[in-house]
Design a protein around this motif. Structure first.
Motif, short mmCIF file in Angstrom:
data_model
loop_
_atom_site.label_atom_id
_atom_site.label_comp_id
_atom_site.label_asym_id
_atom_site.label_seq_id
_atom_site.Cartn_x
_atom_site.Cartn_y
_atom_site.Cartn_z
N GLY A 163 -9.35 1.89 2.70
CA GLY A 163 -8.07 2.51 3.17
C GLY A 163 -8.24 3.81 4.10
O GLY A 163 -7.44 3.77 5.13
N ASP B 278 7.27 -2.54 0.40
CA ASP B 278 5.77 -2.41 0.17
C ASP B 278 5.06 -3.72 0.15
O ASP B 278 5.63 -4.70 -0.46
N THR B 279 4.03 -3.91 1.07
CA THR B 279 3.34 -5.25 1.00
C THR B 279 2.13 -4.99 -0.01
O THR B 279 1.37 -4.05 0.16
N VAL B 280 1.99 -6.04 -0.82
CA VAL B 280 0.80 -5.97 -1.69
C VAL B 280 -0.05 -7.32 -1.37
O VAL B 280 0.38 -8.33 -1.53
N ASP C 111 4.61 -0.97 5.95
CA ASP C 111 3.26 -0.62 5.66
C ASP C 111 2.28 -1.22 6.54
O ASP C 111 2.30 -2.35 7.11
N MET D 44 0.92 -1.28 0.02
CA MET D 44 0.02 0.09 0.05
C MET D 44 0.87 1.23 0.10
O MET D 44 0.86 2.24 -0.70
N ASP E 299 -1.65 -2.50 5.79
CA ASP E 299 -2.71 -2.76 4.87
C ASP E 299 -3.85 -3.31 5.28
O ASP E 299 -4.02 -4.16 5.95
N PRO F 272 -7.91 -7.48 -0.87
CA PRO F 272 -8.04 -6.89 0.52
C PRO F 272 -9.46 -7.28 1.17
O PRO F 272 -9.76 -6.70 2.21
N GLU G 37 -6.80 3.96 7.82
CA GLU G 37 -6.00 5.24 8.02
C GLU G 37 -6.42 5.97 9.13
O GLU G 37 -5.55 6.46 10.18
N GLY H 288 -6.14 -4.61 9.83
CA GLY H 288 -5.17 -4.49 8.87
C GLY H 288 -3.94 -5.64 9.27
O GLY H 288 -3.63 -6.14 10.30
N ARG I 94 0.12 -5.62 9.23
CA ARG I 94 1.20 -4.81 9.69
C ARG I 94 2.54 -5.51 8.98
O ARG I 94 2.60 -6.83 9.51
#
Length: 314
Positions: free
Chosen positions: A303, A17-19, A125, A1, A127, A23, A307, A110, A112
């Motif tokens: 998202g 970066d974790t993809v 990140d 993300m 996500d 989701p 956040e 999420g 982490r």
């Protein structure tokens, strides 16, 4: 993300970066994806790649409830991309964050990412994952909508429900205003799910006092069924019957005798309830949430919800 520089290496160090492949998930499934580490200006050594699941708990803090070491001893050459695939199982008791596509207000789960470098964790990140109900849980939630309950709010509490085996040290409660005919007799009904790979335990409490469930108490109910049984049970009739008796007991508190009654130990526990109930027509939980949560969530996307809840924790 978010592509984040690893602070332990300073300027010019690698970034992470974790993809996620998707989701969206339900309890008991695995969230899959890749942790992508982009090499910086020099070679780097990472001791561990760790993923954890976090949720918002009482006290407005992010509570970790699952942790997995994905890889140990990762070398990241300068300028190269290292992709690390993963499968992160969601515990069966993972809090639900959306029903029928409608987000639950102030609820988020999420993934982490942490990279342990020289023995110290470096946060990557976070996500968000939208967690929907299991099919059996959905049957219960639909019954609440059909009966005319109004959704109020939900939250995650620390601790375990008495008399119920749990994997996690936290539980989610969903709070509802009862149907109109119970006004003045019951102010609020709380619903808690404790799911496992083979069965679903449904805990109900009317006007729960002191923040504590009391299995077998005057206004508490506990129903334990297999997932298959729960999907064919007439939950609307079951919940309606329990609520009627709970409302009556709040007024006269009669002594029980003979067969186990609603809310008493033994009622609904491995006694079947495998008769197929006719599906009643009504707005269902998804429609109820869409109306009840709209003013709170206001169309906030997945998202942005995460956040808002986890922003200070990253």
């Amino acid at each position: 993300m978010f592509n984040r520089m690893l602070s332990a290496f300073g300027i010019g160090g690698p970034s992470v970066d974790t993809v996620l492949d998707s989701p969206y998930a339900v309890p008991g499934q695995a969230v899959t994806g890749q942790v992508r580490v982009q090499g910086g200006s020099a070679d780097a050594e990472i001791g561990q790649v760790v993923l954890s699941l976090v949720t918002e708990a009482e006290g407005d803090h992010a509570a970790e409830f699952s942790r997995l070491v994905v890889r140990q001893g990762v070398r990241v050459p300068a300028g190269e991309l290292v992709a690390i695939p993963f499968q992160l199982p969601l515990p069966w008791e993972t809090p639900i964050t959306a029903v029928g596509g409608s987000p639950l207000p102030r609820m988020a789960v999420g993934v982490r990412t942490e990279l342990v470098i020289a023995g110290a964790p470096d946060k990557g990140d976070l996500d968000p994952v939208q967690v929907g109900p299991l099919p059996a849980q959905n049957k219960v939630l639909d019954a609440f909508g059909q009966l005319g309950f109004s959704f109020r709010d939900t939250g995650v509490e620390a601790g375990r429900a008495p008399g119920v085996a749990q994997e996690l040290g936290l539980r989610q409660t969903l709070r509802f205003a009862p149907p109109a005919q119970y006004a003045g007799r019951v102010d609020e009904v709380e619903l808690t799910f404790v799911a496992g790979p083979h069965e679903l335990c449904v805990l109900l409490a009317a006007d729960r006092r002191d923040g504590v469930f009391s299995p077998g108490g005057d206004t508490s109910g506990q129903f334990r069924l297999s997932h298959q049984e729960a999907q064919v049970t007439d939950w609307a009739s079951l919940i309606s019957g329990w609520l009627a008796q709970a409302a009556e007991r709040r007024q006269v508190n009669p002594a029980f005798g003979g067969q186990p009654a609603y809310g008493q130990p033994g009622y609904g526990a491995h006694q079947g309830y495998d008769h197929p109930g006719q599906q009643q027509r009504g707005p269902g939980m998804g429609g109820m949430l869409a109306a009840g949560a709209a003013g709170v969530v206001g169309g906030v996307v997945l998202g942005e919800v995460a956040e808002e809840i986890f922003g200070d924790d990253e």
